[in-house]
Design a protein around this motif. Structure first.
Motif, PDB file in Angstrom:
ATOM      1  N   MET A   1     -14.791  37.766  42.023  1.00  0.00           N
ATOM      2  CA  MET A   1     -14.168  37.227  43.445  1.00  0.00           C
ATOM      3  C   MET A   1     -15.231  36.495  43.975  1.00  0.00           C
ATOM      4  N   SER A   2     -14.987  35.485  44.773  1.00  0.00           N
ATOM      5  CA  SER A   2     -15.986  34.690  45.549  1.00  0.00           C
ATOM      6  C   SER A   2     -15.738  34.768  46.888  1.00  0.00           C
ATOM      7  N   PHE A   3     -16.677  34.265  47.780  1.00  0.00           N
ATOM      8  CA  PHE A   3     -16.354  34.317  49.020  1.00  0.00           C
ATOM      9  C   PHE A   3     -15.174  33.352  49.871  1.00  0.00           C
ATOM     10  N   SER A   4     -14.810  32.460  48.808  1.00  0.00           N
ATOM     11  CA  SER A   4     -13.750  31.451  49.141  1.00  0.00           C
ATOM     12  C   SER A   4     -12.401  32.196  49.177  1.00  0.00           C
ATOM     13  N   THR A   5     -12.286  33.516  48.433  1.00  0.00           N
ATOM     14  CA  THR A   5     -11.221  34.123  48.414  1.00  0.00           C
ATOM     15  C   THR A   5     -10.685  35.255  49.542  1.00  0.00           C
ATOM     16  N   LEU A   6     -11.737  35.123  50.344  1.00  0.00           N
ATOM     17  CA  LEU A   6     -11.782  36.275  51.335  1.00  0.00           C
ATOM     18  C   LEU A   6     -10.986  35.742  52.620  1.00  0.00           C
ATOM     19  N   GLY A   7     -10.869  34.421  53.039  1.00  0.00           N
ATOM     20  CA  GLY A   7     -10.046  34.126  54.072  1.00  0.00           C
ATOM     21  C   GLY A   7     -10.984  33.308  54.941  1.00  0.00           C
ATOM     22  N   LEU A   8     -12.112  33.154  54.551  1.00  0.00           N
ATOM     23  CA  LEU A   8     -13.224  32.377  55.473  1.00  0.00           C
ATOM     24  C   LEU A   8     -13.287  31.016  55.491  1.00  0.00           C
ATOM     25  N   SER A   9     -13.415  30.223  56.812  1.00  0.00           N
ATOM     26  CA  SER A   9     -13.357  28.970  56.888  1.00  0.00           C
ATOM     27  C   SER A   9     -14.378  27.984  56.354  1.00  0.00           C
ATOM     28  N   ALA A  10     -14.366  26.818  56.123  1.00  0.00           N
ATOM     29  CA  ALA A  10     -15.106  25.919  55.605  1.00  0.00           C
ATOM     30  C   ALA A  10     -16.549  26.066  56.192  1.00  0.00           C
ATOM     31  N   PRO A  11     -16.743  25.973  57.519  1.00  0.00           N
ATOM     32  CA  PRO A  11     -18.285  25.989  57.907  1.00  0.00           C
ATOM     33  C   PRO A  11     -18.905  27.344  57.607  1.00  0.00           C
ATOM     34  N   LEU A  12     -18.192  28.573  57.465  1.00  0.00           N
ATOM     35  CA  LEU A  12     -18.778  29.709  57.460  1.00  0.00           C
ATOM     36  C   LEU A  12     -18.976  29.641  55.766  1.00  0.00           C
ATOM     37  N   LEU A  13     -18.332  29.120  54.969  1.00  0.00           N
ATOM     38  CA  LEU A  13     -18.568  29.316  53.493  1.00  0.00           C
ATOM     39  C   LEU A  13     -19.716  28.234  53.001  1.00  0.00           C
ATOM     40  N   LYS A  14     -20.016  27.061  53.937  1.00  0.00           N
ATOM     41  CA  LYS A  14     -20.795  26.302  53.765  1.00  0.00           C
ATOM     42  C   LYS A  14     -22.280  27.125  54.119  1.00  0.00           C
ATOM     43  N   ALA A  15     -22.024  27.785  55.132  1.00  0.00           N
ATOM     44  CA  ALA A  15     -23.428  28.515  55.465  1.00  0.00           C
ATOM     45  C   ALA A  15     -23.832  29.720  54.649  1.00  0.00           C
ATOM     46  N   VAL A  16     -22.833  30.407  54.177  1.00  0.00           N
ATOM     47  CA  VAL A  16     -22.985  31.344  53.117  1.00  0.00           C
ATOM     48  C   VAL A  16     -23.567  30.784  51.581  1.00  0.00           C
ATOM     49  N   LYS A  17     -23.011  29.637  51.422  1.00  0.00           N
ATOM     50  CA  LYS A  17     -23.741  29.007  50.054  1.00  0.00           C
ATOM     51  C   LYS A  17     -24.993  28.693  50.159  1.00  0.00           C
ATOM     52  N   GLU A  18     -25.442  28.087  51.407  1.00  0.00           N
ATOM     53  CA  GLU A  18     -26.854  27.673  51.594  1.00  0.00           C
ATOM     54  C   GLU A  18     -27.634  28.884  51.690  1.00  0.00           C
ATOM     55  N   GLN A  19     -27.181  30.167  51.859  1.00  0.00           N
ATOM     56  CA  GLN A  19     -27.984  31.086  51.812  1.00  0.00           C
ATOM     57  C   GLN A  19     -28.316  31.782  50.573  1.00  0.00           C
ATOM     58  N   GLY A  20     -27.651  31.285  49.517  1.00  0.00           N
ATOM     59  CA  GLY A  20     -27.850  31.460  48.143  1.00  0.00           C
ATOM     60  C   GLY A  20     -26.945  32.355  47.629  1.00  0.00           C
TER      61      GLY A  20
END
Length: 421
Positions: A1-20
């Protein structure tokens, strides 16, 4: 499961990805969808499970998808934490994950001047992260408006009750609107927590990712029996022989933390203490220096250590066992985090045998004992009562021997009235 399946919007997913981060932790997998469905939750999660992001991410998502508050001075989300360090940690999480959103936040705690906080609140903020005492200071000064709060999060609620903040919490709850979404996070489920959740939560979803009072399997636990007078010598030996570069050491008292820090410095081991008597600036600098590797040893008391969040901290040392067995779980939970292995070592003298027995009973396991040849305890030394008064953190020689340590339950009760933010 990835964060993208949890219902979060693009700005939040981008911030999560930047945190590794690419895959959510168990608490995040369970909590995020439930919070996004606007339900109250009662979550049991130990430190280091990713719970902060577990409520920060869906909170930011919900705030971005709902209409703003009625006035500039209205607070939309309130996050209450037991300590300054944890408030700072949560505040950092809000800032990091919300970097591509337009929300403003403020961290409110005591130990620092109130005027900068007043200035920030006057400009208007959406999210407030606060400790109970300083929040009530602002309420009394009418510098904060809580009447339109949409989201309330109580983080580490068990610690807040343990520290005696129940009356402050009740005062805050009386001000908040009845219609709001409430999230309660607690590492343990005591009767007090159950009573609080019954009053506070509306048909909550129960989320639990680890059994209460169970230490992480990624933490190796060891006890070194040693005479009290030789603990500092053994600690220095372990640090030097192991060439440890980053060690978190726990003492029972502030005075004990200061004394041990000075002794380690004399041994040529860089060390710094962190506890409630230190100013907030001093505590922040000490933690930063430790994280950057400028000092090898951080000596902390239980309350001050709340909020210390270091993913790859390899060693935690119980220089003195805690009075309350549950605190042992919180202490050793500082290592073995984010998939890394860690080691928790306890230096135990004869005076602490009852504390050790209570800890082993709590975790339902015997901790491995290792007797080092050069540090074996002297069998002629008898147990003495542990002096908890006056912040001295040491036994008083000359008292009657063979007396058991003070009951941890009694000490637990006394400590509720003694601790403060």
């Amino acid at each position: 499961m990835s964060f993208s399946t949890l219902g979060l919007s693009a700005p939040l997913l981008k911030a999560v990805k930047e945190q590794g981060y690419s895959e959510p932790t168990p608490i995040q997998k369970q909590a995020i969808p439930v919070i996004l469905s606007r339900k109250d939750i009662l979550a049991g999660a130990q430190t280091g499970t990713g719970k902060t992001a577990g409520f920060t991410l869906p909170l930011l998502e919900l705030l971005s998808s709902t209409k703003p508050a009625k006035s500039k001075q209205s607070i939309r989300a309130l996050i209450i934490t037991p300590t300054r360090e944890l408030a700072a940690q949560v505040g950092e999480s809000v800032e990091v994950y919300g970097k591509y959103l337009s929300f403003k936040s403020a961290i409110i705690f005591g130990g620092v001047k109130i005027n900068p906080q007043l200035t920030k609140l006057k400009k208007g903020v959406d999210i407030v992260i606060a400790t109970p005492g300083r929040l009530l200071d602002h309420v009394s000064q009418k510098s904060i408006d809580l009447r339109d709060v949409e989201f309330l999060i109580l983080d580490e609620a068990d610690r807040m009750l343990d520290m005696g903040f129940i009356n402050d919490i009740k005062k805050i709850l009386a001000i908040l609107p009845k219609q709001k979404q409430t999230l309660l996070f607690s590492a343990t489920y005591s009767e007090e927590i159950k009573k609080l959740s019954d009053k506070l939560l509306n048909s909550p979803v129960l989320i639990e990712v680890a059994r209460p009072n169970i230490a992480s399997q990624s933490v190796k636990q060891v006890v070194y029996p040693v005479d009290k007078e030789r603990k500092r010598e053994l600690l220095a030996h372990l640090i030097n022989e192991g060439k440890w570069k980053q060690v978190l050491v726990f003492t029972r008292t502030k005075h004990g933390a200061n004394r041990l820090t000075g002794q380690l410095e004399k041994d040529g081991i860089t060390a710094v203490a962190i506890h409630g008597n230190k100013s907030q600036n001093a505590r922040t600098k000490a933690l930063d220096d430790f994280k950057k590797g400028e000092v090898r040893v951080l000596v902390a008391t239980d309350i001050a250590a709340r909020g210390i969040d270091i993913d790859q901290l390899p060693h935690v040392i119980n220089y003195e066992l805690p009075n309350v067995p549950e605190d042992y779980i919180h202490r050793i939970g500082r290592t073995g985090r984010a998939g890394n292995e860690g080691e928790a070592i306890s230096l135990v003298c004869i005076d602490e045998h009852e504390y050790l027995a209570n800890i082993e009973k709590l975790i339902k396991n015997d901790i491995q004992k290792v007797w080092l040849k050069d540090f074996k305890p002297d069998p002629s030394i008898k147990a003495e009562p542990i002096n908890q008064g006056g912040g001295r953190g040491s036994n008083s020689r000359g008292r009657a021997q063979n007396k058991a340590p003070q009951s941890p339950k009694k000490e637990h009760s006394r400590r509720k009235n003694r601790n403060s933010i």
